[in-house]
Design a protein around this motif. Structure first.
Motif, mmCIF file in Angstrom:
data_model
loop_
_atom_site.group_PDB
_atom_site.id
_atom_site.type_symbol
_atom_site.label_atom_id
_atom_site.label_comp_id
_atom_site.label_asym_id
_atom_site.label_seq_id
_atom_site.Cartn_x
_atom_site.Cartn_y
_atom_site.Cartn_z
ATOM 1 N N ILE A 254 0.811 -1.210 0.000
ATOM 2 C CA ILE A 254 0.000 0.000 0.000
ATOM 3 C C ILE A 254 0.852 1.271 0.000
ATOM 4 N N PHE A 255 1.999 1.258 0.701
ATOM 5 C CA PHE A 255 2.805 2.474 0.764
ATOM 6 C C PHE A 255 3.562 2.721 -0.537
ATOM 7 N N VAL A 256 3.889 1.676 -1.256
ATOM 8 C CA VAL A 256 4.465 1.862 -2.589
ATOM 9 C C VAL A 256 3.423 2.496 -3.502
ATOM 10 N N GLY A 257 2.204 1.991 -3.419
ATOM 11 C CA GLY A 257 1.121 2.571 -4.219
ATOM 12 C C GLY A 257 0.848 4.017 -3.851
ATOM 13 N N THR A 258 0.902 4.308 -2.555
ATOM 14 C CA THR A 258 0.679 5.681 -2.103
ATOM 15 C C THR A 258 1.762 6.609 -2.645
ATOM 16 N N GLU A 259 3.007 6.153 -2.615
ATOM 17 C CA GLU A 259 4.092 6.980 -3.156
ATOM 18 C C GLU A 259 3.888 7.221 -4.649
ATOM 19 N N ASN A 260 3.467 6.195 -5.371
ATOM 20 C CA ASN A 260 3.217 6.365 -6.811
ATOM 21 C C ASN A 260 2.095 7.371 -7.057
ATOM 22 N N TRP A 261 1.093 7.327 -6.207
ATOM 23 C CA TRP A 261 -0.045 8.254 -6.335
ATOM 24 C C TRP A 261 0.405 9.698 -6.128
#
Length: 327
Positions: A254-261
């Motif tokens: 989830i935090f990788v996705g958040t960074e990408n967002w």
């Protein structure tokens, strides 16, 4: 590269390279002092000197700059706000000066004591006219912007405005909107600055004092940052777009996705600003120093302020497969 002419002649002068400061009279006894990174000011009056701020990067050079132009003692010190990088050398003026600041500044210094930032001896809430030796300074608090208690200092006779950590003439300011706390209030302060009738502007940072037109240029730049960030939030912060970004990396990352967002929004904003033609047909890196290095940080800060401080157009509705909304 920074725009041609950004680095002024004093920057390469023998005096500046040797002593680390430059002092220049703006008008009528109002002086600007700089370390080429931090700025302060002082006014020479018939009854003494009023200093505005005391950055540690100037330190005792504030005294040296004053002694360069007058034998008058410093009788008053005005704190623009409570941050140590702007008033952390105020103790150099000694224990007998009157220190004027907003009430919140005093409260913060009482809460977080620092002997190098002596407590204000005189405070105000909204407006205060400081009269010293025939010189008038209008101190105003218009609400939180860069930080709580940050004030405007206007010298109507000299037409000089001091407003610290809002804009830095000639540049796009330091990263994250100059590390400001209330970005909505910070943008509001830009409009409040332009409502003043001034010829000279002291912003607290970098190589230059400013003119009205130079301040307007900085305001134009940040309008473009806000425009790009608004478009980025509308595009990437939709619930369906966010879900696609997050699931693209996996629900267990989830935090990788958040960074990408967040990176998607910041990159979109940065590209919008750096590729947009400005009011005179040039790009921002050709007009303001720091545009290519600082814009990405401003982009993040402004887009987060949109999500946190500004009104939301909608929210999630109950039920299965609800309509798209901004997260």
């Amino acid at each position: 590269m920074d725009p041609e002419g950004y680095y002024p002649p004093y920057f390469r002068s023998e005096h500046f390279r040797k002593y680390g400061y430059h002092v220049e009279e703006l008008r009528g006894g109002f002086y600007w002092v700089t370390s080429a990174g931090y700025d302060a000011a002082f006014v020479v009056t018939e009854e003494g000197v009023v200093a505005i701020d005391a950055p540690p990067t100037l330190g005792e050079n504030m005294l040296a700059a004053i002694e360069d132009v007058t034998d008058q003692p410093v009788t008053h010190v005005v704190y623009s706000h409570w941050h140590a990088d702007h008033i952390g050398a105020a103790s150099v003026f000694g224990p007998d000066v009157e220190i004027v600041a907003h009430r919140i500044t005093k409260e913060l210094l009482e809460r977080f004591p620092d002997p190098k930032r002596p407590l204000p001896t005189r405070t105000f809430d909204d407006e205060l006219v400081l009269e010293v030796g025939g010189v008038s300074l209008q101190l105003s608090y218009k609400g939180e912007n860069h930080c709580p208690g940050n004030i405007f200092v206007y010298a109507p006779q000299q037409k000089v405005l001091t407003a610290v950590d809002i804009v830095s003439p000639g540049s796009v300011t330091f990263m994250h909107c100059d590390a400001s706390q209330n970005i909505s209030g910070w943008y509001e302060a830009q409009s409040q600055i332009l409502a003043y009738d001034f010829d000279y502007f002291v912003g607290g940072h970098h190589m230059h004092y400013g003119t009205y037109e130079q301040v307007k240029l900085c305001v134009e730049y940040f309008a473009d940052v806000l425009e790009g960030a608004t478009a980025a939030v509308e595009r990437f912060s939709r619930s369906d777009a966010l879900a696609d970004i997050v699931t693209g990396t996996g629900w267990d990352r989830i935090f990788v996705g958040t960074e990408n967002w967040i990176s998607s929004m910041a990159n979109y904003t940065t590209r919008h600003v750096l590729e947009k033609e400005t009011s005179d047909g040039r790009l921002w890196w050709e007009r303001l120093a720091g545009a290519t290095t600082q814009t990405k940080y401003h982009a993040y800060t402004v887009l987060e302020s949109i999500r946190l401080e500004r009104p939301r157009p909608d929210y999630r509705l109950r039920g299965e497969n609800p309509p798209v909304f901004l997260t």
